[in-house]
Write an enzyme that holds these catalytic residues in place. Structure first.
Site, PDB file in Angstrom:
ATOM      1  N   TYR A 168       0.848  -1.195   0.000  1.00 24.81           N
ATOM      2  CA  TYR A 168       0.000   0.000   0.000  1.00 24.81           C
ATOM      3  C   TYR A 168       0.879   1.239   0.000  1.00 24.81           C
ATOM      4  O   TYR A 168       1.605   1.497   0.954  1.00 24.81           O
ATOM      5  CB  TYR A 168      -0.903  -0.037   1.231  1.00 24.81           C
ATOM      6  CG  TYR A 168      -1.928   1.067   1.354  1.00 24.81           C
ATOM      7  CD1 TYR A 168      -2.134   2.013   0.354  1.00 24.81           C
ATOM      8  CD2 TYR A 168      -2.720   1.162   2.491  1.00 24.81           C
ATOM      9  CE1 TYR A 168      -3.081   3.005   0.473  1.00 24.81           C
ATOM     10  CE2 TYR A 168      -3.688   2.147   2.635  1.00 24.81           C
ATOM     11  CZ  TYR A 168      -3.851   3.073   1.626  1.00 24.81           C
ATOM     12  OH  TYR A 168      -4.792   4.070   1.762  1.00 24.81           O
TER      13      TYR A 168
ATOM     14  N   LYS B 151      -1.411  -1.254  -4.073  1.00 22.30           N
ATOM     15  CA  LYS B 151      -2.487  -0.259  -4.007  1.00 22.30           C
ATOM     16  C   LYS B 151      -1.834   1.106  -4.104  1.00 22.30           C
ATOM     17  O   LYS B 151      -1.084   1.531  -3.230  1.00 22.30           O
ATOM     18  CB  LYS B 151      -3.268  -0.395  -2.699  1.00 22.30           C
ATOM     19  CG  LYS B 151      -4.348   0.671  -2.521  1.00 22.30           C
ATOM     20  CD  LYS B 151      -5.076   0.528  -1.188  1.00 22.30           C
ATOM     21  CE  LYS B 151      -6.084   1.664  -1.003  1.00 22.30           C
ATOM     22  NZ  LYS B 151      -6.805   1.570   0.290  1.00 22.30           N
TER      23      LYS B 151
END
Length: 307
Positions: free
Chosen positions: A142, A170
């Site tokens: 992330y 992400k």
């Protein structure tokens, strides 16, 4: 190395609370309501759910609550979707411990920030993800430099992607130029749209996942948007997306948790309060949120219902 790609629409789930004077901040996690919400998201067409993310207020939970939330999502979804558990931690040992618990509990994958509360250097970041990946689950890295103060550039992501079990990233910077750069550098890595207000742009540039906030409010419509975008049906995708973008922009604002819970209330779901440090939205910000949500709801009410 795992073959799970962690693609599709995976919803970063909001967490419901009920008032309880004995609970932290007077708010008890409502696991029954949370289970129903996870089930509703999957039944509405989303591929899966992501408990214990920032939207799930993981940093405001006790350790026991945090694990109970993950277990509740896993049990509620069952074999009908994927559960990608947030395992964010201050250091590698904390994040790995959460990843090991997620593996024990039957999660399909984990979502992990670089070290939180510490501006790690590149070698520390790589060590962090090596430790998380050692738990054996598929890992979605992330990148959120706004919160961590560390930018996982495409070059650095390519290094992290060489770690076994790292399968996805992400990308939350909002810079859609990175989608193509990531695809060029690491063709086998799943690129996941991380910010709702650039989701269509990222999908059109080749992202194959969307780890999303506002599908807590609009799950069927979000699943439909994903399908249209990945099928290249741009005109239909834009017609659905553009009236929703004003609401989606709240996903990238400081009050994103409160805004999404407010949106849930507007569509007849339970949103409820947040634990501190988050307080209610008031004044001009509330008026702006109300207007943005009204635009989205009016459009959806006038459009054809989503199958």
């Amino acid at each position: 190395m795992t073959q799970e790609k962690l693609d599709g629409v995976i919803v970063a789930t909001a967490l419901p609370y009920q008032e309880d004077p004995a609970a932290p901040a007077g708010l008890r996690v409502d696991l029954d309501r949370y289970a129903e919400h996870c089930r509703w998201l999957v039944d509405s067409g989303c591929r899966g759910v992501g408990p214990n993310g920032s939207l799930g207020e993981y940093s405001s939970l006790t350790d026991d609550e945090r694990r109970a939330v993950a277990r509740t999502a896993i049990e509620a979804v069952g074999s009908d979707g994927v559960v990608v558990v947030g395992v964010h931690g201050v250091g590698a040992h904390q994040a790995r411990a959460w990843a090991e618990k997620a593996a024990e509990d039957g999660a399909d994958g984990v979502l992990c920030l670089p070290p939180t509360m510490y501006r790690a250097n590149e070698s520390e970041i790589i060590h962090h993800f090596e430790q998380v990946a050692a738990a054996g689950l598929p890992v979605m890295v992330y990148n959120n430099p706004f919160d961590t103060k560390v930018d996982l550039t495409p070059r650095l992501v390519a290094e992290i992607a060489a770690i076994d079990n790292v399968v996805a990233v992400k990308e939350f910077t909002g810079d859609v130029r990175r989608v193509l750069e990531l695809r060029e550098l690491v063709p086998d890595l799943t690129v996941v749209a991380g910010a709702d207000d650039v989701a269509l742009e990222a999908l059109l540039m080749g992202a194959t996942g969307w780890f999303a906030g506002f599908p807590n409010v609009f799950p069927a419509e979000s699943a439909r948007l994903f399908d249209l975008a990945t099928a290249g049906r741009l005109e239909e995708a834009r017609a659905l997306y553009e009236p929703l973008v004003a609401a989606f922009r709240w996903d990238s604002r400081t009050e994103f948790v409160q805004a999404i819970k407010y949106g849930m209330e507007q569509v007849g779901r339970y949103g409820g309060p947040c634990r501190p440090p988050r307080g209610p939205i008031t004044g001009d910000k509330l008026a702006a949120l109300e207007a943005d949500m009204r635009r989205a709801l009016d459009h959806l009410a006038s459009a054809q219902p989503v199958a």
